[in-house]
Write an enzyme that holds these catalytic residues in place. Structure first.
Site, PDB file in Angstrom:
ATOM      1  CG  ASN A 297      46.665  -7.230 -29.329  1.00 49.40           C
ATOM      2  OD1 ASN A 297      45.645  -6.552 -29.422  1.00 49.40           O
ATOM      3  ND2 ASN A 297      47.013  -8.110 -30.246  1.00 49.40           N
ATOM      4  CB  THR A 323      49.781  -8.903 -34.452  1.00 47.33           C
ATOM      5  OG1 THR A 323      50.416 -10.012 -35.090  1.00 47.33           O
ATOM      6  CG2 THR A 323      50.551  -7.630 -34.753  1.00 47.33           C
ATOM      7  CD  GLU A 324      44.809  -9.769 -33.422  1.00 51.13           C
ATOM      8  OE1 GLU A 324      43.774  -9.253 -33.862  1.00 51.13           O
ATOM      9  OE2 GLU A 324      45.727  -9.096 -32.903  1.00 51.13           O
ATOM     10  CB  ALA A 325      48.433 -12.336 -37.226  1.00 49.97           C
TER      11      ALA A 325
END
Length: 660
Positions: A297, A323-325
């Site tokens: 990440n 990505t954290e999304a």
């Protein structure tokens, strides 16, 4: 006959009541239901209602200039905010800092997962995320001001372990977004870059007796959407608003990009190389930490450059960026598209990605740093008089197997020059980033040490490593004077033992051939055998054991050399500049124990790093293996010679000895 749920934005916003708890979707500048935010703002400005809303927001959603949730800044509209990021709505953040509204700054992943708790009718969420940071009730409980008094984070003990319990806040209204809706409210996301938490948010509101308002680009006929393409079923959606194109941009900087939406795949070989400036130097050094075949990440700012460097060095196929999304694989987007990815392998919901992160799925993360102190604590959430918020920083930094913090050594006007492979500070930054104590603790250094989490701090001029004694200076850029360019600009004295030069390739404007380092292509050349003296030389100088796969490669290489020798060998191992991830120390000791039991006659090691010697000696002693880790090569060779002499004397019988 099915109800047609399509209504105007004004009609939908008329359903929002005074004191409602409102949640809305969006990530940075993407997937924001702008038409709904605009209609809510318009109604409040014109009528003064609805007042006293609570806003629950996962990631920041806005342009930091008044769009997105920034539209909700008008006095009286909000009474409380629970958010991971305040930087995207600066006027709301200022109201919180001025004690005009109550506020909590919770970790992004926690808020994302709390939607599911709300949907399931659960009272809240147990998590270790946030322990020993400002979120911990012992250090503030995530409250952003004095006006905020209610505790929504509690410290609890379960089976002798500390946990945080986050109280769920029931949701009355959910603003979500999709591409298409049929008249029944079934939603699909074919032109969206991300799906985020829309399904969980809709369930949370619906199961609380609240309302769900969906903004879409178009209405399609009944039966048009395939069942597996529907990400939010119509049973959860109360009304659908068709937005004007300008209010339904993919993000504020892009109307629509088919590659970001996953509709097409595009060639990415032509990505422009970064100039050799401070950002690229930092990204290049951090790229040496990339784990082959690992999951990574990258945060905003300096860490974003790693994606470009990885592409330039042709190592992108050997790592998976996330990505954290919710984006997995591909080339991570930056700027207004941050959070999305071109040519992604898949897009999962945000709360599912945080499940993966919190469970230890990340092999490495690289994140930015605004402040760092002598204990290794890092602040990214509140600094320079501004409430920025933690975003996903706490979830990610606490749970990744390796953490790299990246940023310039000073801030505000820093100017550097790279000439003939040497770094020169032309103008020093006005603001110090290495301070005595951070203003707010977003990452706890002592907690990382307690859990043996490997942590590096990479700047353009030097690299620090987190140790039990605090920050240790381990690398210095060529051309940099430690006293003049480093220590003189810090508010504390780091541990300085034996710092080595940063890799010289970083400071040359040409490819670094990083792929050879990451894939251990030179391991065989590091192992050589002297048959005349029966000595196996293993040169691990400057080698970095990042993940267990690296160790397996080393073991196989050594075993192959020993088998070719056809006998037990006397091994001499050079550990100068060798780096071993803290979470692999015991495994490494196990490898040594195996080699000594099966292939080595004698073993000597040397390492100038006192910290490494101590770690290896402790690990080997625990396994009942004699350590023999010397500081210098000469000591190791002397020990080997004395051992060989002793063995030779034992082989000579007393009779032969007296005759001699």
């Amino acid at each position: 006959m099915r109800k047609n749920k399509v209504i105007s934005a004004d009609e939908a916003i008329a359903l929002v009541r005074v004191n409602d708890v409102l949640t809305t979707t969006g990530f940075v500048q993407s997937c924001i239901p702008e038409a709904l935010h605009a209609a809510l703002e318009k109604r409040f400005v014109e009528t003064g209602s609805p007042r006293g809303l609570t806003l629950i927001m996962t990631a920041g959603a806005g342009d930091s200039k008044g769009l997105g949730t920034g539209r909700l800044h008008h006095p009286g509209l909000l009474s409380r905010v629970i958010a991971a990021n305040f930087g995207r709505m600066p006027k709301v953040a200022q109201a919180a800092q001025n004690n005009l509204i109550r506020g909590y700054n919770l970790p992004q992943g926690v808020i994302s997962q709390l939607y599911r708790a709300c949907a399931a009718g659960q009272p809240g969420l147990f998590s270790k995320v946030g322990l020993q940071t400002y979120v911990d009730p012992r250090h503030g409980g995530a409250k952003v001001n004095d006006l905020t008094t209610e505790d929504i984070v509690k410290l609890v003990e379960v089976d002798g372990e500390e946990w945080l319990f986050y109280t769920a806040t029931k949701i009355d209204v959910a603003f979500i977004r999709a591409t298409s809706a049929d008249p029944s409210g079934n939603l699909s996301y074919e032109k969206e870059a991300l799906t985020l938490d829309c399904l969980a948010q809709a369930m949370a509101a619906r199961n609380n007796g609240g309302i769900v308002i969906a903004q879409v680009e178009r209405i399609v006929d009944d039966g048009y959407l395939l069942p597996k393409d529907v990400r939010v079923p119509g049973i959860l959606v109360d009304c659908v608003v068709v937005a004007e194109p300008e209010m339904h941009r993919m993000n504020y900087g892009v109307m629509h990009d088919a590659a970001l939406a996953g509709e097409i795949r595009v060639p990415v070989t032509g990505i422009k190389r970064m100039a050799l400036n401070e950002r690229k130097i930092i990204a290049r050094r951090a790229a040496f930490e990339l784990p082959p075949n690992g999951v990574v990440n990258l945060g905003v700012g300096a860490p974003e450059g790693i994606s470009s460097v990885a592409n330039e060095e042709k190592v992108t196929p050997y790592i998976t960026l996330t990505t954290e999304a919710g984006a997995v694989g591909g080339v991570l987007a930056s700027g207004s598209s941050f959070g999305a990815a071109t040519n992604a392998d898949c897009i999962i919901d945000q709360n599912q990605m945080f499940d993966f992160y919190d469970g230890g799925g990340l092999d490495m993360t690289c994140l930015g740093m605004a402040e760092c102190d002598e204990a290794g604590n890092v602040n990214t959430s509140k600094f320079g008089g501004k409430l920025n918020g933690c975003g996903g920083f706490i979830n990610i930094s606490q749970n990744a197997r390796t953490v790299v913090f990246a940023g310039t050594f000073t801030a505000g006007g820093l100017e550097i020059a790279v000439q003939d492979g040497q770094l020169r500070i032309v103008t020093e930054g006005k603001a110090r980033k290495f301070v005595k104590q951070v203003q707010q603790n977003t990452f706890s250094g002592p907690y990382a040490v307690q859990r043996s989490q490997p942590v590096l701090y990479v700047t353009e001029r030097c690299v620090f490593q987190l140790t039990p004694e605090g920050l240790e200076l381990i690398e210095v850029a060529p051309g940099i004077d430690i006293e003049r360019d480093i220590l003189a600009h810090m508010d504390f004295a780091p541990v300085v033992r034996n710092p080595v030069p940063m890799d010289l390739r970083i400071f040359r404007d040409e490819p670094m051939e990083l792929i050879a380092d990451l894939l251990n292509l030179d391991l065989k050349s590091r192992v050589s055998y002297d048959g005349e003296r029966n000595i196996l030389f293993v040169n691990l100088e400057g080698w970095y054991c990042r993940v267990k796969g690296d160790m397996d490669e080393l073991r196989l290489t050594i075993v192959e050399a020993c088998r070719k020798a056809g006998q037990r060998v006397n091994a001499v191992i050079n550990h100068d500049g060798f780096r071993l991830n803290d979470n692999l120390v015991d495994d490494y000791a196990g490898m040594i124990q195996y080699l000594q039991a099966n292939y080595y006659a004698t073993t000597t090691r040397y390492a100038t790093s006192a910290f490494l010697r101590l770690k290896m000696e402790e690990a080997l002693t625990k396994r009942g293996v004699a350590p023999h880790v010397f500081e210098r090569k000469e000591e190791a060779q002397a020990f080997l010679s004395s051992t060989e002499d002793s063995k030779a004397r034992k082989r000579i019988s007393p009779a032969v000895a007296s005759a001699a």
